[in-house]
Design a protein around this motif. Structure first.
Motif, PDB file in Angstrom:
ATOM      1  N   LYS A  43       0.828  -1.205   0.000  1.00  0.00           N
ATOM      2  CA  LYS A  43       0.000   0.000   0.000  1.00  0.00           C
ATOM      3  C   LYS A  43       0.865   1.259   0.000  1.00  0.00           C
ATOM      4  O   LYS A  43       0.587   2.225  -0.733  1.00  0.00           O
ATOM      5  N   ILE A  44       1.926   1.261   0.799  1.00  0.00           N
ATOM      6  CA  ILE A  44       2.814   2.429   0.869  1.00  0.00           C
ATOM      7  C   ILE A  44       3.514   2.648  -0.467  1.00  0.00           C
ATOM      8  O   ILE A  44       3.643   3.786  -0.944  1.00  0.00           O
ATOM      9  N   LYS A  45       3.947   1.586  -1.100  1.00  0.00           N
ATOM     10  CA  LYS A  45       4.599   1.717  -2.412  1.00  0.00           C
ATOM     11  C   LYS A  45       3.626   2.264  -3.453  1.00  0.00           C
ATOM     12  O   LYS A  45       4.001   3.088  -4.294  1.00  0.00           O
ATOM     13  N   GLU A  46       2.385   1.809  -3.384  1.00  0.00           N
ATOM     14  CA  GLU A  46       1.360   2.310  -4.314  1.00  0.00           C
ATOM     15  C   GLU A  46       1.110   3.799  -4.116  1.00  0.00           C
ATOM     16  O   GLU A  46       1.021   4.560  -5.075  1.00  0.00           O
ATOM     17  N   GLN A  47       0.955   4.199  -2.849  1.00  0.00           N
ATOM     18  CA  GLN A  47       0.700   5.611  -2.542  1.00  0.00           C
ATOM     19  C   GLN A  47       1.872   6.483  -2.979  1.00  0.00           C
ATOM     20  O   GLN A  47       1.676   7.583  -3.514  1.00  0.00           O
ATOM     21  N   THR A  48       3.079   6.006  -2.747  1.00  0.00           N
ATOM     22  CA  THR A  48       4.264   6.764  -3.142  1.00  0.00           C
ATOM     23  C   THR A  48       4.312   6.945  -4.649  1.00  0.00           C
ATOM     24  O   THR A  48       4.538   8.054  -5.158  1.00  0.00           O
ATOM     25  N   SER A  49       4.067   5.879  -5.372  1.00  0.00           N
ATOM     26  CA  SER A  49       4.075   5.942  -6.843  1.00  0.00           C
ATOM     27  C   SER A  49       2.998   6.892  -7.363  1.00  0.00           C
ATOM     28  O   SER A  49       3.231   7.665  -8.305  1.00  0.00           O
ATOM     29  N   GLU A  50       1.849   6.883  -6.719  1.00  0.00           N
ATOM     30  CA  GLU A  50       0.728   7.736  -7.136  1.00  0.00           C
ATOM     31  C   GLU A  50       1.087   9.212  -7.032  1.00  0.00           C
ATOM     32  O   GLU A  50       0.696  10.030  -7.878  1.00  0.00           O
ATOM     33  N   ASP A  97      12.367   7.969  -2.016  1.00  0.00           N
ATOM     34  CA  ASP A  97      13.106   7.529  -0.831  1.00  0.00           C
ATOM     35  C   ASP A  97      12.445   8.026   0.454  1.00  0.00           C
ATOM     36  O   ASP A  97      12.288   7.272   1.414  1.00  0.00           O
ATOM     37  N   VAL A  98      12.050   9.298   0.487  1.00  0.00           N
ATOM     38  CA  VAL A  98      11.602   9.892   1.747  1.00  0.00           C
ATOM     39  C   VAL A  98      10.116   9.668   2.028  1.00  0.00           C
ATOM     40  O   VAL A  98       9.708   9.517   3.192  1.00  0.00           O
ATOM     41  N   TYR A  99       9.281   9.627   0.981  1.00  0.00           N
ATOM     42  CA  TYR A  99       7.842   9.555   1.239  1.00  0.00           C
ATOM     43  C   TYR A  99       7.419   8.233   1.892  1.00  0.00           C
ATOM     44  O   TYR A  99       6.557   8.255   2.785  1.00  0.00           O
ATOM     45  N   PRO A 100       7.981   7.082   1.512  1.00  0.00           N
ATOM     46  CA  PRO A 100       7.653   5.856   2.247  1.00  0.00           C
ATOM     47  C   PRO A 100       8.010   5.948   3.736  1.00  0.00           C
ATOM     48  O   PRO A 100       7.301   5.390   4.585  1.00  0.00           O
ATOM     49  N   GLN A 101       9.067   6.684   4.055  1.00  0.00           N
ATOM     50  CA  GLN A 101       9.421   6.880   5.465  1.00  0.00           C
ATOM     51  C   GLN A 101       8.303   7.632   6.181  1.00  0.00           C
ATOM     52  O   GLN A 101       7.922   7.279   7.307  1.00  0.00           O
ATOM     53  N   PHE A 102       7.779   8.667   5.519  1.00  0.00           N
ATOM     54  CA  PHE A 102       6.700   9.449   6.114  1.00  0.00           C
ATOM     55  C   PHE A 102       5.451   8.591   6.317  1.00  0.00           C
ATOM     56  O   PHE A 102       4.801   8.658   7.372  1.00  0.00           O
ATOM     57  N   LEU A 103       5.111   7.804   5.299  1.00  0.00           N
ATOM     58  CA  LEU A 103       3.901   6.986   5.406  1.00  0.00           C
ATOM     59  C   LEU A 103       4.047   5.897   6.453  1.00  0.00           C
ATOM     60  O   LEU A 103       3.066   5.538   7.127  1.00  0.00           O
ATOM     61  N   LEU A 104       5.261   5.405   6.626  1.00  0.00           N
ATOM     62  CA  LEU A 104       5.490   4.396   7.666  1.00  0.00           C
ATOM     63  C   LEU A 104       5.369   5.034   9.050  1.00  0.00           C
ATOM     64  O   LEU A 104       4.846   4.422   9.989  1.00  0.00           O
ATOM     65  N   TYR A 105       5.829   6.274   9.170  1.00  0.00           N
ATOM     66  CA  TYR A 105       5.645   7.012  10.423  1.00  0.00           C
ATOM     67  C   TYR A 105       4.159   7.208  10.694  1.00  0.00           C
ATOM     68  O   TYR A 105       3.684   7.017  11.830  1.00  0.00           O
ATOM     69  N   PRO A 129      13.861  -1.246   5.690  1.00  0.00           N
ATOM     70  CA  PRO A 129      14.703  -1.896   4.670  1.00  0.00           C
ATOM     71  C   PRO A 129      13.934  -2.401   3.458  1.00  0.00           C
ATOM     72  O   PRO A 129      14.505  -2.533   2.371  1.00  0.00           O
ATOM     73  N   PHE A 130      12.642  -2.653   3.602  1.00  0.00           N
ATOM     74  CA  PHE A 130      11.856  -3.138   2.476  1.00  0.00           C
ATOM     75  C   PHE A 130      11.558  -2.025   1.462  1.00  0.00           C
ATOM     76  O   PHE A 130      11.031  -2.289   0.389  1.00  0.00           O
ATOM     77  N   PHE A 131      11.890  -0.807   1.844  1.00  0.00           N
ATOM     78  CA  PHE A 131      11.786   0.321   0.916  1.00  0.00           C
ATOM     79  C   PHE A 131      13.185   0.801   0.514  1.00  0.00           C
ATOM     80  O   PHE A 131      13.335   1.868  -0.071  1.00  0.00           O
ATOM     81  N   HIS A 132      14.195   0.016   0.866  1.00  0.00           N
ATOM     82  CA  HIS A 132      15.598   0.313   0.550  1.00  0.00           C
ATOM     83  C   HIS A 132      16.053   1.641   1.148  1.00  0.00           C
ATOM     84  O   HIS A 132      16.874   2.350   0.558  1.00  0.00           O
ATOM     85  N   VAL A 133      15.504   1.954   2.315  1.00  0.00           N
ATOM     86  CA  VAL A 133      15.898   3.163   3.032  1.00  0.00           C
ATOM     87  C   VAL A 133      17.198   2.879   3.784  1.00  0.00           C
ATOM     88  O   VAL A 133      17.387   1.788   4.327  1.00  0.00           O
ATOM     89  N   SER A 134      18.077   3.857   3.814  1.00  0.00           N
ATOM     90  CA  SER A 134      19.378   3.682   4.464  1.00  0.00           C
ATOM     91  C   SER A 134      19.229   3.264   5.927  1.00  0.00           C
ATOM     92  O   SER A 134      18.350   3.746   6.651  1.00  0.00           O
ATOM     93  N   THR A 135      20.116   2.395   6.361  1.00  0.00           N
ATOM     94  CA  THR A 135      20.121   1.977   7.762  1.00  0.00           C
ATOM     95  C   THR A 135      20.387   3.159   8.694  1.00  0.00           C
ATOM     96  O   THR A 135      20.016   3.133   9.868  1.00  0.00           O
ATOM     97  N   PHE A 136      21.018   4.204   8.163  1.00  0.00           N
ATOM     98  CA  PHE A 136      21.216   5.443   8.917  1.00  0.00           C
ATOM     99  C   PHE A 136      19.871   5.999   9.375  1.00  0.00           C
ATOM    100  O   PHE A 136      19.697   6.373  10.547  1.00  0.00           O
ATOM    101  N   MET A 137      18.894   6.034   8.472  1.00  0.00           N
ATOM    102  CA  MET A 137      17.589   6.590   8.815  1.00  0.00           C
ATOM    103  C   MET A 137      16.793   5.674   9.730  1.00  0.00           C
ATOM    104  O   MET A 137      15.974   6.152  10.527  1.00  0.00           O
ATOM    105  N   GLU A 138      17.010   4.383   9.647  1.00  0.00           N
ATOM    106  CA  GLU A 138      16.329   3.476  10.579  1.00  0.00           C
ATOM    107  C   GLU A 138      16.735   3.810  12.017  1.00  0.00           C
ATOM    108  O   GLU A 138      15.898   3.885  12.923  1.00  0.00           O
TER     109      GLU A 138
END
Length: 396
Positions: A54-61, A134-142, A157-166
């Motif tokens: 769902k997050i990937k879909e929303q980001t793509s949209e 890169d950043v919008y999936p982080q926002f939606l996960l928050y 990690p399933f959105f390939h976000v840097s481990t730094f941001m995790e």
């Protein structure tokens, strides 16, 4: 910066790290020393799988073009104002859109060939697209973490976000430290772009090493403008901001991000007027959004006519027509992008030096510099025209 100077800087930094960031430092050091467990070995529940999809879909949209991205940042900030980078990203993304439409506007179409216009647009669009995906999936996960009252950042990690941001998101979840999250996001996004755009061989060859771009950088044409209302009457729009110097330097881009953050969030009365202005002026990509007295999204002049200077101190000269600044939807078609590379940029924990608040601030005065830049561009158009006329005369 020389290698030895950089090492000394990092060593000095390790001695002055704030106590509040010690846990962050320790975790980042640990991550540098050990390899992370590959994502493919993790088993997801059905609910987690659906959420990721769902997050990937929303980001793509929302990642169709600069306008949809810019709107998405703003709407998210209004829902979650504690995520301050969302507003910073919104305002910087507006500037990205203005830079894109400039390429099809009154001035640059007289300076750049069709090929250069498209090449520069591709460069700007790729960077804008990459940051958003890169950043919008982080926002939606928050957002989902808040709604479920549950920390979901183990899914990053399933959105390939840097481990730094995790590490940073987990820190923010427990502390609510808005400043650190915002600056960490600046660090992350600029580091993310470094290899994918700035160090990309295609863009280095076609854009960054081109004479046109070097002149663009040299003459400081790359201003970041933040419009805001002069007062509560909302009758007049003012500008403040900063200028990007040495665009290809990761260090300089991160420091610019920190200064822009300070401009937005260190003065509450101006922050309120920036938000009010952004609310009243949905982003279109046209510079008419902030200065309709100087720019217009319909061409009022004869495009093939000999160009005469029209601007003086950011006002139109007597009898001059406004500068054409098209809306993005009329300037450029939506583009299909190749998927982003999945490698993690994070290699050295000491990059968190940038998280330390060193009081980076500027007054934000940009009006005079911006006005002079517009006049320089007009002068460049006249110089080019005279050169062409001279060449034609010599041929005859």
């Amino acid at each position: 910066m020389h290698q030895n100077d950089r090492k000394k800087k990092w060593n000095d930094f390790s001695k002055i790290i704030p106590h509040s960031l010690l846990d962050v430092k320790n975790e980042l050091k640990k991550k540098c020393e050990q390899k992370q467990l590959p994502v493919k070995t993790w088993k997801l529940t059905e609910e987690e799988t659906m959420l990721i999809h769902k997050i990937k879909e929303q980001t793509s949209e929302h990642n169709k073009n600069n306008v949809t991205r810019t709107h998405a940042y703003y709407r998210f900030y209004r829902r979650y104002p504690e995520i301050q980078w969302a507003l910073l990203g919104h305002m910087v993304s507006r500037n990205g859109g203005w830079n894109m439409t400039d390429l099809r506007g009154e001035l640059y179409t007289r300076l750049l060939s069709e090929k250069d216009q498209f090449t520069f647009f591709s460069f700007l669009e790729r960077g804008n697209w990459l940051i958003f995906q890169d950043v919008y999936p982080q926002f939606l996960l928050y957002e989902q973490s808040v709604k479920r009252s549950k920390n979901l950042f183990y899914l990053l990690p399933f959105f390939h976000v840097s481990t730094f941001m995790e590490t940073i998101w987990n820190y923010f979840w427990s502390t609510g430290d808005r400043y650190t999250l915002a600056i960490a996001t600046v660090i992350n996004e600029q580091s993310y772009l470094e290899k994918r755009v700035i160090q990309n061989e295609h863009f280095k060859k076609t854009v960054l090493n081109s004479i046109t771009f070097k002149l663009y950088d040299f003459f400081r044409f790359n201003h970041i403008l933040f419009p805001f209302y002069k007062d509560e009457t909302k009758q007049k729009t003012l500008l403040f901001g900063d200028t990007m110097k040495h665009f290809t330097s990761l260090h300089e881009r991160i420091l610019l991000g920190k200064r822009l953050y300070s401009l937005l969030f260190r003065r509450e009365n101006i922050l309120r007027r920036v938000i009010n202005w952004a609310h009243d002026h949905p982003h279109t990509g046209s510079r008419k959004d902030y200065w309709p007295h100087l720019f217009y999204d319909v061409n009022e002049s004869f495009s093939r006519a000999f160009y005469e200077r029209r601007i003086k101190n950011c006002q139109l000269r007597k009898g001059a027509s406004r500068l054409y600044s098209p809306r993005l939807i009329y300037a450029w078609k939506d583009r299909n992008h190749e998927e982003a590379e999945n490698n993690d940029w994070f290699e050295d924990w000491r990059i968190m030096d940038y998280l330390i608040d060193k009081g980076e601030s500027i007054d934000g005065e940009i009006y005079n510099e911006y006005c002079k830049t517009l006049e320089k561009i007009e002068l460049a158009i006249l110089v080019k025209k005279n050169v062409l006329l001279r060449e034609e005369a010599e041929e005859e």
